[in-house]
Design a protein around this motif. Structure first.
Motif, PDB file in Angstrom:
ATOM      1  N   ASN A 133       0.823  -1.213   0.000  1.00 47.00           N
ATOM      2  CA  ASN A 133       0.000   0.000   0.000  1.00 47.00           C
ATOM      3  C   ASN A 133       0.854   1.260   0.000  1.00 47.00           C
ATOM      4  OD1 ASN A 133      -2.454  -1.462   0.052  1.00 47.00           O
ATOM      5  ND2 ASN A 133      -2.174  -1.807   2.250  1.00 47.00           N
ATOM      6  N   LYS A 134       1.628   1.393  -1.071  1.00 47.75           N
ATOM      7  CA  LYS A 134       2.459   2.580  -1.257  1.00 47.75           C
ATOM      8  C   LYS A 134       2.468   2.960  -2.731  1.00 47.75           C
ATOM      9  CE  LYS A 134       5.695   1.771   2.585  1.00 47.75           C
ATOM     10  NZ  LYS A 134       7.126   1.589   2.953  1.00 47.75           N
ATOM     11  N   GLU A 135       2.813   4.203  -3.005  1.00 49.47           N
ATOM     12  CA  GLU A 135       2.917   4.681  -4.377  1.00 49.47           C
ATOM     13  C   GLU A 135       4.305   4.368  -4.919  1.00 49.47           C
ATOM     14  OE1 GLU A 135       0.785   5.954  -6.412  1.00 49.47           O
ATOM     15  OE2 GLU A 135      -0.929   6.200  -5.069  1.00 49.47           O
ATOM     16  N   ALA A 136       4.374   3.857  -6.149  1.00 45.34           N
ATOM     17  CA  ALA A 136       5.661   3.531  -6.757  1.00 45.34           C
ATOM     18  C   ALA A 136       5.802   4.117  -8.156  1.00 45.34           C
ATOM     19  CB  ALA A 136       5.827   2.017  -6.821  1.00 45.34           C
ATOM     20  N   GLY A 137       4.853   5.003  -8.523  1.00 48.68           N
ATOM     21  CA  GLY A 137       4.914   5.578  -9.858  1.00 48.68           C
ATOM     22  C   GLY A 137       4.496   4.601 -10.932  1.00 48.68           C
ATOM     23  N   ARG A 138       3.955   3.465 -10.529  1.00 49.53           N
ATOM     24  CA  ARG A 138       3.489   2.428 -11.448  1.00 49.53           C
ATOM     25  C   ARG A 138       2.502   1.550 -10.687  1.00 49.53           C
ATOM     26  NH1 ARG A 138       8.303   0.366 -13.775  1.00 49.53           N
ATOM     27  NH2 ARG A 138       7.226  -1.530 -14.389  1.00 49.53           N
ATOM     28  N   ASP A 139       1.679   0.832 -11.411  1.00 52.03           N
ATOM     29  CA  ASP A 139       0.659   0.009 -10.758  1.00 52.03           C
ATOM     30  C   ASP A 139       1.235  -1.263 -10.165  1.00 52.03           C
ATOM     31  OD1 ASP A 139      -1.330   1.804 -11.412  1.00 52.03           O
ATOM     32  OD2 ASP A 139      -1.756   0.848 -13.342  1.00 52.03           O
ATOM     33  N   SER A 140       2.277  -1.803 -10.803  1.00 48.74           N
ATOM     34  CA  SER A 140       2.803  -3.090 -10.349  1.00 48.74           C
ATOM     35  C   SER A 140       4.208  -3.315 -10.892  1.00 48.74           C
ATOM     36  CB  SER A 140       1.891  -4.232 -10.807  1.00 48.74           C
ATOM     37  OG  SER A 140       1.890  -4.320 -12.221  1.00 48.74           O
ATOM     38  N   ASP A 271      12.789   7.633   1.833  1.00 44.16           N
ATOM     39  CA  ASP A 271      11.408   8.092   1.830  1.00 44.16           C
ATOM     40  C   ASP A 271      10.506   6.869   2.013  1.00 44.16           C
ATOM     41  OD1 ASP A 271       8.906   9.074   1.394  1.00 44.16           O
ATOM     42  OD2 ASP A 271       9.324   9.939  -0.586  1.00 44.16           O
ATOM     43  N   HIS A 272       9.985   6.680   3.216  1.00 38.83           N
ATOM     44  CA  HIS A 272       9.226   5.477   3.524  1.00 38.83           C
ATOM     45  C   HIS A 272       7.822   5.481   2.937  1.00 38.83           C
ATOM     46  CE1 HIS A 272      11.800   3.252   6.565  1.00 38.83           C
ATOM     47  NE2 HIS A 272      12.516   4.322   6.250  1.00 38.83           N
ATOM     48  N   SER A 273       7.481   6.534   2.220  1.00 38.86           N
ATOM     49  CA  SER A 273       6.213   6.502   1.489  1.00 38.86           C
ATOM     50  C   SER A 273       6.370   5.713   0.190  1.00 38.86           C
ATOM     51  CB  SER A 273       5.736   7.925   1.176  1.00 38.86           C
ATOM     52  OG  SER A 273       6.608   8.553   0.234  1.00 38.86           O
ATOM     53  N   LYS A 274       7.627   5.386  -0.164  1.00 43.51           N
ATOM     54  CA  LYS A 274       7.908   4.568  -1.348  1.00 43.51           C
ATOM     55  C   LYS A 274       8.221   3.136  -0.913  1.00 43.51           C
ATOM     56  CE  LYS A 274       9.796   8.369  -4.132  1.00 43.51           C
ATOM     57  NZ  LYS A 274      10.962   8.851  -4.925  1.00 43.51           N
ATOM     58  N   PRO A 275       7.908   2.160  -1.748  1.00 41.19           N
ATOM     59  CA  PRO A 275       8.175   0.764  -1.395  1.00 41.19           C
ATOM     60  C   PRO A 275       9.669   0.504  -1.202  1.00 41.19           C
ATOM     61  CG  PRO A 275       6.662   0.903  -3.254  1.00 41.19           C
ATOM     62  CD  PRO A 275       7.202   2.287  -3.042  1.00 41.19           C
ATOM     63  N   ILE A 276       9.983  -0.374  -0.251  1.00 42.83           N
ATOM     64  CA  ILE A 276      11.363  -0.774   0.026  1.00 42.83           C
ATOM     65  C   ILE A 276      11.455  -2.290  -0.127  1.00 42.83           C
ATOM     66  CG2 ILE A 276      13.232  -0.844   1.720  1.00 42.83           C
ATOM     67  CD1 ILE A 276      11.958   1.632   3.052  1.00 42.83           C
ATOM     68  N   ILE A 277      12.274  -2.716  -1.066  1.00 43.71           N
ATOM     69  CA  ILE A 277      12.504  -4.142  -1.318  1.00 43.71           C
ATOM     70  C   ILE A 277      13.936  -4.459  -0.904  1.00 43.71           C
ATOM     71  CG2 ILE A 277      12.583  -5.971  -3.064  1.00 43.71           C
ATOM     72  CD1 ILE A 277      10.584  -4.307  -4.709  1.00 43.71           C
ATOM     73  N   MET A 278      14.111  -5.483  -0.097  1.00 46.69           N
ATOM     74  CA  MET A 278      15.437  -5.806   0.433  1.00 46.69           C
ATOM     75  C   MET A 278      15.866  -7.214   0.051  1.00 46.69           C
ATOM     76  SD  MET A 278      16.813  -5.603   4.390  1.00 46.69           S
ATOM     77  CE  MET A 278      17.025  -3.822   4.292  1.00 46.69           C
ATOM     78  N   LEU A 279      17.140  -7.342  -0.336  1.00 48.85           N
ATOM     79  CA  LEU A 279      17.770  -8.642  -0.557  1.00 48.85           C
ATOM     80  C   LEU A 279      18.645  -8.952   0.652  1.00 48.85           C
ATOM     81  CD1 LEU A 279      19.025  -8.257  -4.262  1.00 48.85           C
ATOM     82  CD2 LEU A 279      16.796  -8.990  -3.470  1.00 48.85           C
ATOM     83  N   ASP A 280      18.361 -10.045   1.333  1.00 51.02           N
ATOM     84  CA  ASP A 280      19.155 -10.463   2.488  1.00 51.02           C
ATOM     85  C   ASP A 280      19.228 -11.978   2.445  1.00 51.02           C
ATOM     86  OD1 ASP A 280      20.569 -10.643   4.802  1.00 51.02           O
ATOM     87  OD2 ASP A 280      19.019  -9.804   6.117  1.00 51.02           O
TER      88      ASP A 280
END
Length: 361
Positions: A133-140, A271-280
């Motif tokens: 539930n965040k804005e990413a400048g694209r739908d998916s 900016d935590h209003s944008k999605p954060i994807i992490m590789l760990d």
């Protein structure tokens, strides 16, 4: 410390020797009642080579013994479960049926090795879908995720080409590989020019990798990073990139790295209003990731045990040892891996890659 290490090595050798003798003695007993009894000396020499194959395979340019040692590891492990029951059955039957039991033993391992090899080298693509539930400048975005390729003497360029073919067929937006790219040493990776296969993997938003523990062991991590950079693939080691001004991609150093940053340090200032994807690579800090505002965490490492009953152990150790787990607002994905470590087999697991459709709201 040195004395303790020497004692541990001696103890390990003695235990392994006792186990090997137990298996050898059972095989010898069967040989004595079979039509092959005249090959007793050949059997002993062959058994000795097999029992040493795991150690011989550590010598450079003797990769064939890594294969042999991997299969032998399975035979030893499962024999410790199977043989005591067969021994008990033999004595309960008043020492009858030894020939039949030997045939059952042979057929069992023929089935295990055949099935396990198929599961290891016939990878599948698994699919899942989540909402962030965040804005990413694209739908998916369509993520292609594969971990634990373990490229080396056992998992070579042929298997890697299957991964490249999957990427080409699935046409993802981005390709992410969270660790254990090579199996300790970079030699086979270079000899088979595997970087050229990676060069052919294309995605509109790029291809990114992060290191796993096996990428460190041979001290070849820097060279591996340079190889990837040369073909336009970025290795993220405690680094963050913003992809197309839409979402953040964070790649961590491996858990074995004493200098790795905490998750909170890595996402601080984003900016935590944008999605954060992490590789760990290792899925051990799910709570920290969720508390720090990470939306999607991609990991591997566990292999889901790779060989039954290993999955029972990984399920006990890790909060998420395989597949998908939602923890608060965090979406955790753990792959069982595309390659194999040790035995070139999978029992109860399957070599795999993941397609993750992420919808943004």
């Amino acid at each position: 410390m040195v004395v303790k290490m020497v004692l541990m090595i001696i103890l390990t050798v003695l235990i392994y020797g006792a186990i090997s003798f137990y298996i050898w003695r059972n095989g010898r007993a069967w040989l004595e009642v079979s039509p092959l009894r005249r090959f007793k000396k050949t059997y002993t020499v062959l058994f000795l080579i097999l029992s040493l194959s795991m150690f011989i395979g550590m010598i450079p340019h003797l990769g064939i013994f890594k294969w042999v040692g991997g299969y032998w590891f399975i035979i030893v492990g499962y024999s410790l479960v199977l043989l005591p029951f067969m021994n008990l059955a033999y004595y309960l039957a008043r020492k009858r049926g030894l020939m039949v039991m030997g045939i059952i033993y042979f057929l069992f391992f023929t089935a295990v090795i055949s099935y396990g090899s198929y599961q290891a080298f016939s990878p599948v693509v698994r699919y899942d879908q989540v909402e962030v539930n965040k804005e990413a400048g694209r739908d998916s975005i369509k993520i292609f995720m594969a971990s634990d390729t373990h490229l080396g003497p056992i998992v070579g360029s042929g298997h890697l080409k299957k991964l490249a073919a999957m990427v080409e067929e699935e046409k993802p937006d981005i390709v992410l590989i969270p660790g254990d790219i090579i199996d300790d040493q970079i030699d086979t990776f270079n000899e088979e020019n595997m970087i050229e296969i990676f060069r052919g993997m294309k995605a509109p938003l790029g291809v990114y990798v992060s290191p796993g523990n096996h990428d460190y062991y041979g001290n070849d991590l820097k060279e591996l990073e340079e190889e990837f950079e040369a073909v336009g693939i970025q290795m993220l080691m405690d680094e963050t990139v913003e992809v197309k001004n839409g979402f953040y991609l964070v790649g961590r150093k491996d858990l074995t790295d004493d200098n790795r940053s905490s998750i909170s340090e890595l996402v601080e200032g984003l900016d935590h209003s944008k999605p954060i994807i992490m590789l760990d690579h290792t899925p051990v800090e799910l709570a920290q990731a969720e508390e720090s505002g990470v939306d999607i965490l991609l990991s591997g490492h566990t292999h889901r045990g790779q060989l039954f009953p290993g999955n029972l152990i990984t399920g006990w150790i890790y909060e998420n040892d395989w597949g998908y787990l939602k923890k608060g607002n965090l979406h955790s994905f753990v792959s069982s891996g595309f390659g194999t470590w040790g035995p070139p087999l999978r029992i109860g697991t399957r070599s795999e890659a993941w397609i993750i459709e992420v919808n943004f709201d």
